[in-house]
Motif scaffolding. Structure first.
Motif, short mmCIF file in Angstrom:
data_model
loop_
_atom_site.label_atom_id
_atom_site.label_comp_id
_atom_site.label_asym_id
_atom_site.label_seq_id
_atom_site.Cartn_x
_atom_site.Cartn_y
_atom_site.Cartn_z
N ASP A 184 0.84 -1.21 0.00
CA ASP A 184 0.00 0.00 0.00
C ASP A 184 0.87 1.25 0.00
N ARG A 185 1.91 1.25 0.85
CA ARG A 185 2.79 2.42 0.90
C ARG A 185 3.53 2.60 -0.42
N THR A 186 4.00 1.51 -1.00
CA THR A 186 4.74 1.59 -2.27
C THR A 186 3.85 2.11 -3.39
N ALA A 187 2.65 1.57 -3.49
CA ALA A 187 1.74 2.01 -4.54
C ALA A 187 1.39 3.49 -4.37
N ALA A 188 1.17 3.92 -3.12
CA ALA A 188 0.83 5.33 -2.87
C ALA A 188 1.99 6.25 -3.27
N GLU A 189 3.22 5.85 -2.95
CA GLU A 189 4.37 6.68 -3.31
C GLU A 189 4.55 6.73 -4.83
N ILE A 190 4.42 5.58 -5.48
CA ILE A 190 4.57 5.56 -6.94
C ILE A 190 3.47 6.38 -7.59
N ASP A 191 2.25 6.29 -7.08
CA ASP A 191 1.13 7.05 -7.65
C ASP A 191 1.39 8.55 -7.54
N THR A 192 1.91 8.99 -6.39
CA THR A 192 2.25 10.41 -6.23
C THR A 192 3.28 10.84 -7.26
N ARG A 193 4.31 10.02 -7.43
CA ARG A 193 5.36 10.36 -8.39
C ARG A 193 4.82 10.35 -9.82
N ILE A 194 3.92 9.44 -10.12
CA ILE A 194 3.31 9.40 -11.46
C ILE A 194 2.54 10.69 -11.71
N ARG A 195 1.76 11.13 -10.72
CA ARG A 195 0.96 12.35 -10.91
C ARG A 195 1.83 13.56 -11.19
N TYR A 196 3.01 13.61 -10.56
CA TYR A 196 3.92 14.73 -10.80
C TYR A 196 4.78 14.51 -12.04
N LEU A 197 4.79 13.30 -12.56
CA LEU A 197 5.49 13.04 -13.83
C LEU A 197 4.67 13.55 -15.02
N LEU A 198 3.36 13.55 -14.88
CA LEU A 198 2.49 13.89 -16.02
C LEU A 198 2.78 15.25 -16.64
N PRO A 199 3.00 16.32 -15.85
CA PRO A 199 3.33 17.60 -16.49
C PRO A 199 4.63 17.54 -17.30
N MET A 200 5.59 16.74 -16.85
CA MET A 200 6.83 16.58 -17.61
C MET A 200 6.54 15.91 -18.96
N LEU A 201 5.70 14.90 -18.94
CA LEU A 201 5.36 14.21 -20.19
C LEU A 201 4.59 15.13 -21.13
N ALA A 202 3.73 15.97 -20.55
CA ALA A 202 2.91 16.86 -21.38
C ALA A 202 3.75 17.92 -22.08
N HIS A 203 4.94 18.22 -21.53
CA HIS A 203 5.77 19.29 -22.10
C HIS A 203 7.06 18.76 -22.70
N THR A 204 7.13 17.47 -22.96
CA THR A 204 8.32 16.87 -23.53
C THR A 204 8.09 16.53 -25.00
N PRO A 205 8.98 16.97 -25.90
CA PRO A 205 8.87 16.51 -27.30
C PRO A 205 9.09 15.00 -27.33
N HIS A 206 8.16 14.28 -27.92
CA HIS A 206 8.22 12.83 -27.84
C HIS A 206 8.97 12.23 -29.02
N ARG A 207 9.58 11.09 -28.73
CA ARG A 207 10.31 10.37 -29.76
C ARG A 207 9.44 9.25 -30.31
N GLU A 208 9.69 8.88 -31.50
CA GLU A 208 8.95 7.79 -32.10
C GLU A 208 9.46 6.47 -31.51
N VAL A 209 8.54 5.66 -30.99
CA VAL A 209 8.91 4.39 -30.40
C VAL A 209 9.01 3.34 -31.50
N GLN A 210 10.16 2.67 -31.56
CA GLN A 210 10.35 1.64 -32.57
C GLN A 210 9.63 0.36 -32.18
#
Length: 261
Positions: free
Chosen positions: A234-260
């Motif tokens: 439970d603690r691990t999932a909660a910490e990862i979820d918090t980090r995921i939520r704060y990762l989203l703005p980085m993804l939204a403002h990152t030029p993406h690469r084409e995945v092979q």
């Protein structure tokens, strides 16, 4: 005596120092060890350690012993605490300046999706939890993958349980993957969640897009006596979820690469 209105909020006093601001900026990106912070900010180790102590005492930064080398510690930014402190600092100046978290908007479905690879050792708990939560938080508009350097035969039951119970995600059919299966792939970000795998992870991306989240293995916690996962998951999932939520703005403002494929 100075009144509360004339004394800057603690966040402002802590963050305004040039070295501490550099440390916060680096830790906002990735968990790091002292020697890495010394190199990045270009200051002596004793000075960096002094400012880290101040940031820890202010609740903005936390430390955790490395699972790879117990003599080391990884420092990480407490994102929730920083968000609250920053919002409160704005409100101290004027009520209308109390900041609200921005809601990141990822690219539309017909645009290139951001791609993220999560890695840990066994690919049975931390990295698949991160994979599942990124897909969940983006409604599938992010290309989330996970793998391990020494994958286990199956997902840990605790990971399956916590994803289903807390987030309504059924991940039971997922099988751990080896990092070798990712050879030739390119990702926008590669995020290691295990201190051990950070040392051996191949270079899928350049250094600026390789992040580290130092998260203990919940399966190694002593409360997992039933084999199905206890509070550690439970603690691990909660910490990862918090980090995921704060990762989203980085993804939204990152030029993406084409995945092979």
């Amino acid at each position: 005596m100075a009144s509360a209105r004339t004394v800057p909020p603690s966040f402002v006093r802590l963050a305004a120092h040039e070295v501490r601001w550099r440390l916060l900026s680096e830790l906002a990106r990735s968990d790091l060890r002292v020697r890495e912070l010394v190199e990045l900010v270009g200051q002596p180790q004793n000075l960096v350690s002094y400012h880290l102590r101040l940031l820890r005492s202010g609740g903005l930064v936390a430390a955790r012993r490395s699972s790879f080398d117990g003599r080391d510690s990884y420092y990480h930014l407490d994102l929730e605490c920083c968000a609250d402190a920053l919002a409160a600092a704005g409100a101290c100046l004027h009520p209308a300046l109390r900041l609200a978290p921005a809601q990141p908007v990822l690219a539309a479905e017909d645009s290139a999706a951001p791609s993220v690879l999560f890695v840990c050792t066994g690919n049975s708990a931390r990295s698949p939890i991160a994979e599942a939560l990124l897909r969940h938080r983006t409604g599938g508009r992010a290309e989330a993958t996970s793998a391990g350097s020494h994958p286990k035969p199956r997902l840990h039951p605790g990971a399956v349980r916590v994803l289903r119970r807390r987030y309504g995600i059924d991940f039971a059919g997922r099988r751990p993957r080896h990092l070798d299966t990712m050879t030739g792939r390119r990702f926008d970000y590669v995020i290691s969640l295990c201190d051990k795998v950070r040392e051996v992870c191949p270079e899928f991306v350049d250094r600026q897009r390789r992040l580290h989240w130092s998260i203990p293995d919940p399966a190694a916690d002593g409360d997992d006596t039933a084999g199905a996962g206890g509070p550690a998951f439970d603690r691990t999932a909660a910490e990862i979820d918090t980090r995921i939520r704060y990762l989203l703005p980085m993804l939204a403002h990152t030029p993406h690469r084409e995945v092979q494929p």
